[in-house]
Motif scaffolding. Structure first.
Motif, PDB file in Angstrom:
ATOM      1  N   ASN A  77      -8.424  17.521  25.787  1.00 54.75           N
ATOM      2  CA  ASN A  77      -7.314  16.816  26.426  1.00 54.75           C
ATOM      3  C   ASN A  77      -7.821  16.099  27.672  1.00 54.75           C
ATOM      4  OD1 ASN A  77      -5.042  17.791  24.732  1.00 54.75           O
ATOM      5  ND2 ASN A  77      -5.682  19.786  25.525  1.00 54.75           N
ATOM      6  N   TYR A  78      -7.681  14.774  27.682  1.00 53.38           N
ATOM      7  CA  TYR A  78      -8.083  13.957  28.827  1.00 53.38           C
ATOM      8  C   TYR A  78      -6.824  13.575  29.607  1.00 53.38           C
ATOM      9  CZ  TYR A  78     -12.459  13.478  26.208  1.00 53.38           C
ATOM     10  OH  TYR A  78     -13.624  13.728  25.520  1.00 53.38           O
ATOM     11  N   TYR A  79      -6.779  13.946  30.870  1.00 56.42           N
ATOM     12  CA  TYR A  79      -5.603  13.702  31.705  1.00 56.42           C
ATOM     13  C   TYR A  79      -5.880  12.635  32.756  1.00 56.42           C
ATOM     14  CZ  TYR A  79      -3.536  18.086  29.953  1.00 56.42           C
ATOM     15  OH  TYR A  79      -3.006  19.067  29.162  1.00 56.42           O
ATOM     16  N   LYS A  80      -4.890  11.796  33.004  1.00 54.47           N
ATOM     17  CA  LYS A  80      -4.863  10.914  34.166  1.00 54.47           C
ATOM     18  C   LYS A  80      -3.573  11.203  34.928  1.00 54.47           C
ATOM     19  CE  LYS A  80      -5.338   6.799  32.142  1.00 54.47           C
ATOM     20  NZ  LYS A  80      -5.726   6.962  30.725  1.00 54.47           N
ATOM     21  N   GLY A  81      -3.665  11.317  36.256  1.00 56.57           N
ATOM     22  CA  GLY A  81      -2.479  11.589  37.051  1.00 56.57           C
ATOM     23  C   GLY A  81      -2.522  10.869  38.377  1.00 56.57           C
ATOM     24  N   ILE A 125      -1.327  10.292  22.447  1.00 51.06           N
ATOM     25  CA  ILE A 125      -1.164   9.879  23.846  1.00 51.06           C
ATOM     26  C   ILE A 125       0.305  10.007  24.223  1.00 51.06           C
ATOM     27  CG2 ILE A 125      -1.701   8.100  25.549  1.00 51.06           C
ATOM     28  CD1 ILE A 125      -3.391   6.719  23.392  1.00 51.06           C
ATOM     29  N   ALA A 126       0.575  10.621  25.370  1.00 51.12           N
ATOM     30  CA  ALA A 126       1.956  10.785  25.823  1.00 51.12           C
ATOM     31  C   ALA A 126       2.002  10.791  27.342  1.00 51.12           C
ATOM     32  CB  ALA A 126       2.563  12.077  25.275  1.00 51.12           C
ATOM     33  N   VAL A 127       3.201  10.539  27.870  1.00 54.23           N
ATOM     34  CA  VAL A 127       3.448  10.556  29.312  1.00 54.23           C
ATOM     35  C   VAL A 127       4.317  11.761  29.644  1.00 54.23           C
ATOM     36  CG1 VAL A 127       4.567   9.333  31.226  1.00 54.23           C
ATOM     37  CG2 VAL A 127       3.217   8.059  29.550  1.00 54.23           C
ATOM     38  N   SER A 128       3.960  12.478  30.694  1.00 56.12           N
ATOM     39  CA  SER A 128       4.721  13.650  31.104  1.00 56.12           C
ATOM     40  C   SER A 128       6.125  13.264  31.565  1.00 56.12           C
ATOM     41  CB  SER A 128       3.993  14.376  32.238  1.00 56.12           C
ATOM     42  OG  SER A 128       4.823  15.375  32.814  1.00 56.12           O
ATOM     43  N   SER A 129       7.108  14.099  31.224  1.00 57.60           N
ATOM     44  CA  SER A 129       8.477  13.899  31.705  1.00 57.60           C
ATOM     45  C   SER A 129       8.670  14.446  33.101  1.00 57.60           C
ATOM     46  CB  SER A 129       9.468  14.590  30.755  1.00 57.60           C
ATOM     47  OG  SER A 129       9.388  14.054  29.463  1.00 57.60           O
ATOM     48  N   GLU A 130       7.712  15.247  33.571  1.00 57.52           N
ATOM     49  CA  GLU A 130       7.868  15.935  34.857  1.00 57.52           C
ATOM     50  C   GLU A 130       7.019  15.353  35.970  1.00 57.52           C
ATOM     51  OE1 GLU A 130       8.584  20.470  33.504  1.00 57.52           O
ATOM     52  OE2 GLU A 130       6.610  19.666  32.993  1.00 57.52           O
ATOM     53  N   ASP A 131       5.865  14.795  35.609  1.00 57.26           N
ATOM     54  CA  ASP A 131       4.927  14.289  36.606  1.00 57.26           C
ATOM     55  C   ASP A 131       4.427  12.923  36.168  1.00 57.26           C
ATOM     56  OD1 ASP A 131       4.648  16.949  38.116  1.00 57.26           O
ATOM     57  OD2 ASP A 131       3.993  17.518  36.102  1.00 57.26           O
ATOM     58  N   ASP A 132       3.816  12.206  37.093  1.00 61.88           N
ATOM     59  CA  ASP A 132       3.211  10.916  36.762  1.00 61.88           C
ATOM     60  C   ASP A 132       1.823  11.164  36.191  1.00 61.88           C
ATOM     61  OD1 ASP A 132       5.455   9.484  37.588  1.00 61.88           O
ATOM     62  OD2 ASP A 132       4.801   9.518  39.672  1.00 61.88           O
ATOM     63  N   VAL A 133       1.841  11.675  34.981  1.00 66.08           N
ATOM     64  CA  VAL A 133       0.638  12.146  34.300  1.00 66.08           C
ATOM     65  C   VAL A 133       0.666  11.664  32.855  1.00 66.08           C
ATOM     66  CG1 VAL A 133      -0.540  14.199  33.406  1.00 66.08           C
ATOM     67  CG2 VAL A 133       0.324  14.183  35.757  1.00 66.08           C
ATOM     68  N   GLU A 134      -0.498  11.311  32.356  1.00 67.36           N
ATOM     69  CA  GLU A 134      -0.678  10.882  30.966  1.00 67.36           C
ATOM     70  C   GLU A 134      -1.765  11.734  30.327  1.00 67.36           C
ATOM     71  OE1 GLU A 134      -2.832   7.065  28.815  1.00 67.36           O
ATOM     72  OE2 GLU A 134      -1.760   6.749  30.702  1.00 67.36           O
ATOM     73  N   VAL A 135      -1.548  12.152  29.097  1.00 66.99           N
ATOM     74  CA  VAL A 135      -2.574  12.907  28.379  1.00 66.99           C
ATOM     75  C   VAL A 135      -3.028  12.106  27.166  1.00 66.99           C
ATOM     76  CG1 VAL A 135      -0.937  14.188  26.922  1.00 66.99           C
ATOM     77  CG2 VAL A 135      -3.213  15.133  27.370  1.00 66.99           C
ATOM     78  N   LYS A 136      -4.317  12.136  26.920  1.00 72.00           N
ATOM     79  CA  LYS A 136      -4.895  11.575  25.699  1.00 72.00           C
ATOM     80  C   LYS A 136      -5.627  12.717  25.010  1.00 72.00           C
ATOM     81  CE  LYS A 136      -6.626   7.478  25.785  1.00 72.00           C
ATOM     82  NZ  LYS A 136      -7.526   6.364  26.192  1.00 72.00           N
ATOM     83  N   GLN A 137      -5.004  13.237  23.967  1.00 71.08           N
ATOM     84  CA  GLN A 137      -5.584  14.373  23.246  1.00 71.08           C
ATOM     85  C   GLN A 137      -6.429  13.861  22.087  1.00 71.08           C
ATOM     86  OE1 GLN A 137      -3.446  17.113  20.303  1.00 71.08           O
ATOM     87  NE2 GLN A 137      -3.456  18.358  22.181  1.00 71.08           N
ATOM     88  N   ILE A 138      -7.683  14.288  22.062  1.00 74.20           N
ATOM     89  CA  ILE A 138      -8.599  13.901  20.996  1.00 74.20           C
ATOM     90  C   ILE A 138      -8.948  15.143  20.181  1.00 74.20           C
ATOM     91  CG2 ILE A 138     -10.824  12.880  20.412  1.00 74.20           C
ATOM     92  CD1 ILE A 138      -9.028  10.871  21.724  1.00 74.20           C
ATOM     93  N   GLU A 139      -8.598  15.103  18.917  1.00 69.15           N
ATOM     94  CA  GLU A 139      -8.994  16.176  17.999  1.00 69.15           C
ATOM     95  C   GLU A 139     -10.030  15.612  17.033  1.00 69.15           C
ATOM     96  OE1 GLU A 139      -7.263  19.172  14.508  1.00 69.15           O
ATOM     97  OE2 GLU A 139      -5.898  17.827  15.589  1.00 69.15           O
ATOM     98  N   ILE A 140     -11.174  16.288  16.952  1.00 69.57           N
ATOM     99  CA  ILE A 140     -12.258  15.891  16.063  1.00 69.57           C
ATOM    100  C   ILE A 140     -12.366  16.920  14.942  1.00 69.57           C
ATOM    101  CG2 ILE A 140     -14.709  15.356  15.874  1.00 69.57           C
ATOM    102  CD1 ILE A 140     -13.277  13.417  17.656  1.00 69.57           C
ATOM    103  N   ARG A 141     -12.336  16.451  13.707  1.00 66.53           N
ATOM    104  CA  ARG A 141     -12.463  17.339  12.552  1.00 66.53           C
ATOM    105  C   ARG A 141     -13.705  16.968  11.738  1.00 66.53           C
ATOM    106  NH1 ARG A 141      -6.269  16.879  10.201  1.00 66.53           N
ATOM    107  NH2 ARG A 141      -5.193  17.915  11.943  1.00 66.53           N
ATOM    108  N   ASN A 142     -14.467  17.962  11.381  1.00 67.47           N
ATOM    109  CA  ASN A 142     -15.594  17.777  10.471  1.00 67.47           C
ATOM    110  C   ASN A 142     -15.144  18.225   9.083  1.00 67.47           C
ATOM    111  OD1 ASN A 142     -17.955  17.718   9.033  1.00 67.47           O
ATOM    112  ND2 ASN A 142     -19.105  19.101  10.374  1.00 67.47           N
ATOM    113  N   VAL A 143     -14.907  17.260   8.190  1.00 62.83           N
ATOM    114  CA  VAL A 143     -14.418  17.594   6.851  1.00 62.83           C
ATOM    115  C   VAL A 143     -15.561  17.665   5.840  1.00 62.83           C
ATOM    116  CG1 VAL A 143     -12.150  16.598   7.294  1.00 62.83           C
ATOM    117  CG2 VAL A 143     -13.956  15.152   6.327  1.00 62.83           C
ATOM    118  N   GLY A 144     -16.804  17.585   6.356  1.00 59.21           N
ATOM    119  CA  GLY A 144     -17.963  17.650   5.473  1.00 59.21           C
ATOM    120  C   GLY A 144     -18.500  19.063   5.342  1.00 59.21           C
TER     121      GLY A 144
END
Length: 476
Positions: free
Chosen positions: A275-279, A130-149
């Motif tokens: 990537n889930y964005y809120k702005g 999760i991070a906040v943009s330095s350029e816009d009033d935007v937040e990203v929540k990046q979800i990476e799903i791994r199947n290790v089976g």
């Protein structure tokens, strides 16, 4: 809730787990790795937008004093991603809370640029950044799903944001009334929520998901009752419990949330990233530009890189070292979770009969968290100097905290008060004196006993400067 014992913190040069990315270009960028969560917090921000989260996953996002999603003392989380293993009919949240399913492994990794979480549930690994943009009033929540089976898994992912676009006190006092001023628009199949304020101003909010995987399609639902259930709770959303279909109806509803759902098969040893964005923006054209900009490929990479650069530059400019930031965040954790320092003053707190308005004559609004520090000896001013640095950090991160310093020095010579003011002016932060979310220097002789008890009652943290350095005060 009292503060618990400090979490185990590993210096990044000593640990290199293969599931998280580690960097150490500057000492200012020290990362805090937490293996045993107990409520430590992290905050990422630009000039306007700030996002605070603790190692359980609770927290908030806000623009100035406007909270993007619902947050109060009893509702400490309303921005979540749920992951469901459809084959086993079991689901969990991307962080420890709110679903409360115990993971096989869990870790939080905090820095000034991002908040990162890792968890493993069976053969499924979830990495959240999760991070906040330095350029816009935007937040990203990046979800990476791994199947290790070694077998394919059918997954269902649902992001959930309960939107308020209001000051916290306004939503607490009039939640239903506040919803009346939210209007949902469909802008080229994108969700845009418009908030109208009493003064005529408007705010526009958008919430969307982006992935480079062409197999993944998204559905949306905006009605809280259809996602959480009538009188339901976020621990057990009905959409996850019953595998409900989403309506894809982008129109105004009584209880506005934004839930984005996707179902897909993840093959053995494969990973999928969404990537889930809120702005937010103050006009419609600006929100359209945000939608266009962050739908582009690799937009999230630029956001993370710029957030990292900004954090390093800010910390270097202000002289914040990694250990300082960890310390300041521990102060915020005590405010967020409740501080055991209040226990020493339980009798005085119990004797308080005043109200918030009684603080106004001292220039203290009572709307912000209060750190109360008592000091008798000029030799203890070093603690105040450390707290002034912490106040600079809080201002940088858009966190409003009132630092109340009670000068208890006896006698006619006022060395302590003069030295405190000297340090404030030396740091060029005199603009914080008697400000809302600033520094208040009070003389004990000028405080009535009833008001002193009220101050104890209203303070989130109470320290005595004689008890040591700030690190010792925080960890006692």
């Amino acid at each position: 809730m009292g503060m618990k014992t400090s979490p185990q913190i590993a210096v990044i040069t000593n640990v290199t787990p293969n599931h998280l990315d580690y960097h150490k270009d500057y000492e200012e960028y020290t990362e805090e790795v937490i293996n045993k969560p107990n409520g430590n917090v992290n905050i990422c921000a630009n000039d306007n937008y700030s996002m605070l989260v603790n190692d359980f996953g609770e927290g908030y996002s806000k623009l100035g004093e406007i909270y993007i999603t619902k947050f109060n003392n009893s509702y400490r989380q309303s921005s979540i991603v749920y992951i469901k293993n459809m084959d086993e009919n079991v689901y969990w949240s991307n962080t420890l809370l709110p679903a409360e399913k115990k993971p096989d492994a869990y870790e939080a990794n905090f820095s000034g640029a991002k908040s990162e979480f890792y968890r493993k549930d069976g053969n499924i690994e979830t990495i959240t950044k999760i991070a906040v943009s330095s350029e816009d009033d935007v937040e990203v929540k990046q979800i990476e799903i791994r199947n290790v089976g070694d077998a394919a898994v059918n997954l269902d992912l649902m992001s959930y944001d309960e939107i308020i676009l209001a000051e916290k006190n306004s939503d607490i006092a009039h939640p239903v009334y506040n919803n009346l001023f939210l209007c949902t628009n469909n802008i080229e199949e994108n969700i845009v929520i418009e908030k109208k304020f009493h003064n005529g101003q408007k705010m526009f909010f958008t919430d969307f998901a982006v992935t480079s995987d062409e197999r993944i399609k998204f559905e949306v639902e905006l009605d809280k009752c259809k996602v959480i259930g009538r009188n339901g709770c976020i621990k057990r959303p009905i959409a996850m419990e019953e595998n409900r279909m989403f309506s894809n109806d982008i129109s105004s509803v009584a209880n506005t949330v934004v839930a984005i759902n996707s179902t897909f098969v993840i093959e053995p040893h494969e990973s999928v990233t969404i990537n889930y964005y809120k702005g937010v923006a103050d006009d419609l054209e600006a929100i359209k530009e945000i939608i266009e900009k962050y739908h582009k490929a690799d937009a999230e990479k630029r956001l993370f890189d710029m957030a990292r650069s900004r954090s390093s530059v800010e910390n270097r400019f202000l002289g914040f070292k990694g250990k300082d930031i960890v310390l300041y965040n521990k102060i915020l954790a005590q405010i967020f979770n409740g501080s055991k320092t209040r226990e020493k003053y339980e009798n005085k707190i119990a004797q308080s009969t005043g109200s918030q308005q009684d603080l106004w004559k001292y220039g203290i609004s009572g709307d912000n968290p209060i750190i109360l520090v008592k000091i008798k000896n000029v030799n203890d001013v070093f603690v105040i100097k450390e707290l002034l640095n912490a106040m600079e950090y809080f201002v940088l991160k858009n966190i409003k905290v009132d630092l109340v310093i009670i000068d208890e020095e006896r006698g006619t010579e006022k060395y302590t008060g003069a030295k405190i003011l000297e340090n404030i002016h030396a740091k060029n932060i005199a603009y914080l004196l008697n400000a809302n979310g600033g520094i208040h220097v009070l003389n004990l002789n000028q405080i009535q006993n009833d008001d002193l008890n009220l101050l104890y009652s209203c303070s989130d943290i109470i320290w005595e400067a004689k008890d040591g350095f700030l690190k010792e005060l925080v960890e006692e």
